[in-house]
Design a protein around this motif. Structure first.
Motif, PDB file in Angstrom:
ATOM      1  N   GLN A  21       0.841  -1.197   0.000  1.00 42.03           N
ATOM      2  CA  GLN A  21       0.000   0.000   0.000  1.00 42.03           C
ATOM      3  C   GLN A  21       0.879   1.250   0.000  1.00 42.03           C
ATOM      4  N   TRP A  22       0.550   2.208   0.899  1.00 39.97           N
ATOM      5  CA  TRP A  22       1.336   3.447   0.932  1.00 39.97           C
ATOM      6  C   TRP A  22       2.305   3.468   2.121  1.00 39.97           C
ATOM      7  N   GLY A  23       2.719   2.316   2.572  1.00 40.68           N
ATOM      8  CA  GLY A  23       3.701   2.256   3.657  1.00 40.68           C
ATOM      9  C   GLY A  23       3.061   1.950   5.001  1.00 40.68           C
ATOM     10  N   ASP A  24       3.923   1.625   5.955  1.00 37.81           N
ATOM     11  CA  ASP A  24       3.498   1.388   7.331  1.00 37.81           C
ATOM     12  C   ASP A  24       2.563   0.194   7.454  1.00 37.81           C
ATOM     13  N   GLU A  25       2.799  -0.827   6.646  1.00 41.77           N
ATOM     14  CA  GLU A  25       1.931  -2.003   6.667  1.00 41.77           C
ATOM     15  C   GLU A  25       2.305  -2.989   7.769  1.00 41.77           C
ATOM     16  N   ALA A  48      16.489   7.143   5.379  1.00 44.87           N
ATOM     17  CA  ALA A  48      15.981   7.286   6.741  1.00 44.87           C
ATOM     18  C   ALA A  48      14.547   7.819   6.758  1.00 44.87           C
ATOM     19  N   ASN A  49      13.902   7.835   5.568  1.00 43.08           N
ATOM     20  CA  ASN A  49      12.467   8.165   5.533  1.00 43.08           C
ATOM     21  C   ASN A  49      11.639   6.974   6.001  1.00 43.08           C
ATOM     22  N   ALA A  50      12.201   5.790   5.881  1.00 45.19           N
ATOM     23  CA  ALA A  50      11.498   4.581   6.314  1.00 45.19           C
ATOM     24  C   ALA A  50      11.625   4.463   7.823  1.00 45.19           C
ATOM     25  N   ILE A 154       4.494  17.749  -1.420  1.00 42.57           N
ATOM     26  CA  ILE A 154       4.361  16.293  -1.519  1.00 42.57           C
ATOM     27  C   ILE A 154       4.102  15.694  -0.131  1.00 42.57           C
ATOM     28  N   GLY A 155       4.460  16.465   0.890  1.00 40.94           N
ATOM     29  CA  GLY A 155       4.317  15.934   2.245  1.00 40.94           C
ATOM     30  C   GLY A 155       5.445  14.984   2.576  1.00 40.94           C
ATOM     31  N   THR A 156       6.659  15.338   2.177  1.00 43.56           N
ATOM     32  CA  THR A 156       7.796  14.423   2.384  1.00 43.56           C
ATOM     33  C   THR A 156       8.150  14.322   3.867  1.00 43.56           C
ATOM     34  N   THR A 157       9.040  13.393   4.150  1.00 51.23           N
ATOM     35  CA  THR A 157       9.503  13.232   5.533  1.00 51.23           C
ATOM     36  C   THR A 157      10.615  14.244   5.857  1.00 51.23           C
ATOM     37  N   LYS A 158      11.024  15.020   4.875  1.00 53.64           N
ATOM     38  CA  LYS A 158      12.085  16.037   5.015  1.00 53.64           C
ATOM     39  C   LYS A 158      13.431  15.430   5.429  1.00 53.64           C
ATOM     40  N   ALA A 253      11.630  -0.945   1.703  1.00 50.07           N
ATOM     41  CA  ALA A 253      11.317   0.218   2.547  1.00 50.07           C
ATOM     42  C   ALA A 253      10.265   1.049   1.810  1.00 50.07           C
ATOM     43  N   ASN A 254       9.495   1.845   2.541  1.00 51.98           N
ATOM     44  CA  ASN A 254       8.375   2.603   1.966  1.00 51.98           C
ATOM     45  C   ASN A 254       7.418   1.551   1.371  1.00 51.98           C
ATOM     46  N   ALA A 255       6.794   1.779   0.233  1.00 56.42           N
ATOM     47  CA  ALA A 255       5.869   0.741  -0.251  1.00 56.42           C
ATOM     48  C   ALA A 255       5.508   0.962  -1.713  1.00 56.42           C
ATOM     49  N   LEU A 257       2.903   1.647  -3.600  1.00 57.26           N
ATOM     50  CA  LEU A 257       2.175   2.789  -4.166  1.00 57.26           C
ATOM     51  C   LEU A 257       2.961   4.093  -4.019  1.00 57.26           C
ATOM     52  N   LEU A 258       4.145   4.004  -3.378  1.00 58.44           N
ATOM     53  CA  LEU A 258       5.050   5.156  -3.294  1.00 58.44           C
ATOM     54  C   LEU A 258       6.231   4.987  -4.248  1.00 58.44           C
ATOM     55  N   ASP A 259       6.218   3.932  -5.052  1.00 54.89           N
ATOM     56  CA  ASP A 259       7.302   3.664  -6.012  1.00 54.89           C
ATOM     57  C   ASP A 259       7.370   4.821  -7.030  1.00 54.89           C
ATOM     58  N   PHE A 267       3.066  12.006  -6.049  1.00 57.56           N
ATOM     59  CA  PHE A 267       3.003  11.866  -4.589  1.00 57.56           C
ATOM     60  C   PHE A 267       3.584  10.514  -4.189  1.00 57.56           C
ATOM     61  N   VAL A 268       4.857  10.393  -4.364  1.00 58.70           N
ATOM     62  CA  VAL A 268       5.577   9.144  -4.152  1.00 58.70           C
ATOM     63  C   VAL A 268       6.916   9.484  -3.497  1.00 58.70           C
ATOM     64  N   THR A 269       7.687   8.480  -3.181  1.00 59.74           N
ATOM     65  CA  THR A 269       9.052   8.742  -2.762  1.00 59.74           C
ATOM     66  C   THR A 269       9.942   8.649  -4.007  1.00 59.74           C
ATOM     67  N   SER A 270      11.252   8.712  -3.841  1.00 62.32           N
ATOM     68  CA  SER A 270      12.109   8.869  -5.019  1.00 62.32           C
ATOM     69  C   SER A 270      12.843   7.604  -5.430  1.00 62.32           C
ATOM     70  N   ARG A 302      -2.276   6.457   4.507  1.00 65.62           N
ATOM     71  CA  ARG A 302      -1.329   7.183   3.664  1.00 65.62           C
ATOM     72  C   ARG A 302      -0.852   8.377   4.484  1.00 65.62           C
ATOM     73  N   VAL A 303       0.446   8.692   4.372  1.00 62.94           N
ATOM     74  CA  VAL A 303       0.975   9.903   5.011  1.00 62.94           C
ATOM     75  C   VAL A 303       1.382  10.848   3.890  1.00 62.94           C
ATOM     76  N   GLY A 304       1.252  12.128   4.123  1.00 57.66           N
ATOM     77  CA  GLY A 304       1.619  13.070   3.065  1.00 57.66           C
ATOM     78  C   GLY A 304       0.454  13.278   2.113  1.00 57.66           C
ATOM     79  N   GLY A 332       5.980  11.159  13.233  1.00 59.25           N
ATOM     80  CA  GLY A 332       4.925  11.323  14.242  1.00 59.25           C
ATOM     81  C   GLY A 332       3.636  11.913  13.685  1.00 59.25           C
ATOM     82  N   ARG A 333       3.574  12.117  12.349  1.00 54.79           N
ATOM     83  CA  ARG A 333       2.364  12.717  11.765  1.00 54.79           C
ATOM     84  C   ARG A 333       1.183  11.751  11.839  1.00 54.79           C
ATOM     85  N   PRO A 334      -0.047  12.286  12.100  1.00 56.79           N
ATOM     86  CA  PRO A 334      -1.213  11.391  12.030  1.00 56.79           C
ATOM     87  C   PRO A 334      -1.388  10.912  10.603  1.00 56.79           C
TER      88      PRO A 334
HETATM   89  P1  IMP Z   1      10.006  11.253   1.028  1.00 53.17           P
HETATM   90  O1  IMP Z   1      10.277   9.806   0.853  1.00 53.17           O
HETATM   91  O2  IMP Z   1      10.451  11.785   2.370  1.00 53.17           O
HETATM   92  O3  IMP Z   1      10.494  12.102  -0.107  1.00 53.17           O
HETATM   93  O4  IMP Z   1       8.408  11.441   1.043  1.00 53.17           O
HETATM   94  C1  IMP Z   1       7.624  11.235  -0.119  1.00 53.17           C
HETATM   95  C2  IMP Z   1       6.264  10.640   0.247  1.00 53.17           C
HETATM   96  O5  IMP Z   1       6.447   9.308   0.673  1.00 53.17           O
HETATM   97  C3  IMP Z   1       5.554  11.360   1.381  1.00 53.17           C
HETATM   98  O6  IMP Z   1       4.151  11.288   1.157  1.00 53.17           O
HETATM   99  C4  IMP Z   1       5.922  10.514   2.599  1.00 53.17           C
HETATM  100  O7  IMP Z   1       4.979  10.655   3.634  1.00 53.17           O
HETATM  101  C5  IMP Z   1       5.899   9.142   1.978  1.00 53.17           C
HETATM  102  N1  IMP Z   1       6.743   8.177   2.677  1.00 53.17           N
HETATM  103  C6  IMP Z   1       8.078   8.012   2.566  1.00 53.17           C
HETATM  104  N2  IMP Z   1       8.485   6.981   3.311  1.00 53.17           N
HETATM  105  C7  IMP Z   1       7.398   6.461   3.885  1.00 53.17           C
HETATM  106  C8  IMP Z   1       7.185   5.335   4.751  1.00 53.17           C
HETATM  107  O8  IMP Z   1       8.091   4.590   5.107  1.00 53.17           O
HETATM  108  N3  IMP Z   1       5.888   5.148   5.152  1.00 53.17           N
HETATM  109  C9  IMP Z   1       4.865   5.927   4.734  1.00 53.17           C
HETATM  110  N4  IMP Z   1       5.027   6.952   3.916  1.00 53.17           N
HETATM  111  C10 IMP Z   1       6.289   7.218   3.490  1.00 53.17           C
END
Ligand code: IMP
Length: 456
Positions: A21-25, A48-50, A154-158, A253-255, A257-259, A267-270, A302-304, A332-334
């Protein structure tokens, strides 16, 4: 003596665990559970976004970069070339593990992984802030379909993930792990890169006096010295393991639908978080991966930012968020919460060729009078069972639901046949729709609250 290349090697076993899905499964729990059967656990994407936490003997450990195989003595934990490594974050994780008496000597770090530097994090944050306050796109009558009007963030994890992968592709402004061990070259690269970064960051409104390239250099060099014992050509290390018949576990890491290629772009990671990222992110060809465990939750989160057709911004969403403790491990985001989207899930199963599934957090929606699952979308008046990873098109999708009866508390169940009838109907409905067997079911955070098909 090494095995000659033409000799028939023992058949190795490679398994991948990926989020569907969108992560955190809940991949961390599955990986921890099956790691004993493997010789090495390998990360291939992200940085370290994961984040996942593993509970060992009652102590919770949070990991962001280090594969969770580190908790299993004698196993190798490999950070592959496809990962982007923030040396500060990695050293913090290593220190935290050492303080808890955990042996980290099994860690291997690819010399070709790219390094996250302070300007990457600065750029990530500054861009996101600038995109939040961007002038609205579209008109009042026809606003942008992305949701949030003029908010294009995008709502990244910064954590600097996107900018580091951008520099990897740009080449001339990138530092790889091997460079941390070459003082002259490192100084050169950092000086050159800052020449490009400084004006770009300044133009975005960032106060560039916060970054001193000399300090960046000193820290990077010092980090390289500490990481030196674990820096290696992980590609050869992995192929040596395969040749000697050892088994590898790839930890996504991540998931899916964020590919970056197959997720809900932009709205994905990189990185390529699906199994498709493994060959490039480790150097192990896909033909070795014969077992793919797809992990998903009984609902969606989904986060972001980004489209989320089954999102529930109501009492049902709040009920699931609180019961599932759906707040980010990294930020820590909801988390945004919604019904299970079977259209998206079937797409992810197809993309990963998932041979078996792990259904997580099935206990969370217990107590709801009924459960909905999305079985199709209606897009511009037409019904489709095909997922669209194009965010603009997906944003137009109206979910078509099937309603199934709810079920009571199941946290005490240890076998599939102990689950209430309505709950088994939910499971069987999913299996039928996506066409893959659910092999593992989790009904709570503890190890014992997990049932594998072998037991049922
Ligand atoms: P980034 O990976 O920090 O650039 O964030 C891009 C998008 O992927 C944002 O919507 C994040 O919330 C989301 N994201 C990245 N890593 C994860 C994860 O491990 N779980 C859930 N969402 C993630």
């Amino acid at each position: 003596m090494t095995t000659p290349a033409h000799a028939q090697p023992p058949t190795p076993r490679c398994t991948a665990v990926v989020g569907l899905q969108w992560g955190d499964e809940g991949k961390g729990k599955i990986i921890d559970l099956i790691t004993p059967a493997f010789d090495a656990v390998v990360r291939y994407n992200g940085g370290a976004n994961a984040g996942h936490s593993v509970v060992i003997k009652g102590v919770r450990h949070a990991l962001h970069l280090i594969p969770s195989g580190i908790f299993h003595p004698g196993k190798k934990a490999v950070i592959g070339n496809g990962v982007v490594v923030d040396p500060d974050a990695l050293l913090r994780e290593l220190d935290a593990l050492a303080a808890k008496g955990i042996d980290t000597s099994g860690l291997r770090l690819s010399d070709r992984a790219h390094v996250v530097l302070p300007w990457h994090k600065a750029e990530d944050e500054t861009r996101e802030n600038a995109l939040k306050t961007a002038p609205p796109v579209g008109t009042e009558d026809e606003p942008s379909p992305h949701g949030g009007g003029g908010d294009r963030s995008i709502g990244t994890t910064k954590r600097g993930i996107g900018p580091t992968y951008s520099d990897k592709a740009a080449r001339s402004t990138s530092v790889r792990v091997a460079d941390l061990l070459r003082p002259e070259l490192l100084r050169d690269k950092i000086t050159t890169t800052w020449r490009f970064k400084k004006p770009t960051l300044a133009a975005l409104g960032y106060d560039t006096s916060q970054i001193n390239p000399d300090t960046v250099y000193d820290n990077a060099l010092a980090a390289g010295q500490r990481l030196r014992p674990m820096i290696t050509d992980t590609l050869y290390e992995l192929h040596d393991l395969l040749r000697s018949g050892r088994s590898l576990l790839f930890e996504g890491a991540n998931a899916t639908l964020l590919d970056v290629d197959h997720g809900t772009y932009p709205f994905v990671t990189s990185s390529n978080c699906s199994v498709l990222g493994i060959p490039a992110g480790t150097g192990v060809p896909g033909k070795h991966i014969t077992d793919v465990v797809g992990v998903f939750k009984a609902y969606s989160t989904r986060v972001g930012s980004g489209p989320f057709p089954t999102e529930q911004t109501n009492e049902t969403g709040n009920y699931i968020r609180e019961r599932g403790r759906e707040y980010g491990t990294t930020t820590g985001r909801p988390r945004r919460v919604g019904w299970l989207d079977l259209v998206a899930l079937r797409y992810a199963v197809m993309l990963n060729a998932a041979s078996r599934l792990a259904l997580m957090l099935l206990d969370v929606p217990a107590g709801l009078p009924e459960l909905k699952v999305c079985t199709a979308y209606e897009i511009e008046g037409r019904r489709t069972e095909r997922f669209s990873p194009d965010a603009d098109r997906l944003a137009l999708g109206r979910p078509v639901y099937e309603t199934l009866p709810g079920f009571p508390d199941i946290t005490a169940a240890r076998h599939r046949d102990e689950l209430p009838e309505q709950c088994r109907r939910y499971i069987e409905f999913i299996e039928r729709y996506v066409g893959a067997p659910i092999d593992i079911i989790s009904v709570g955070p503890d190890r014992e609250q997990t049932m594998a098909r072998a037991q049922t």
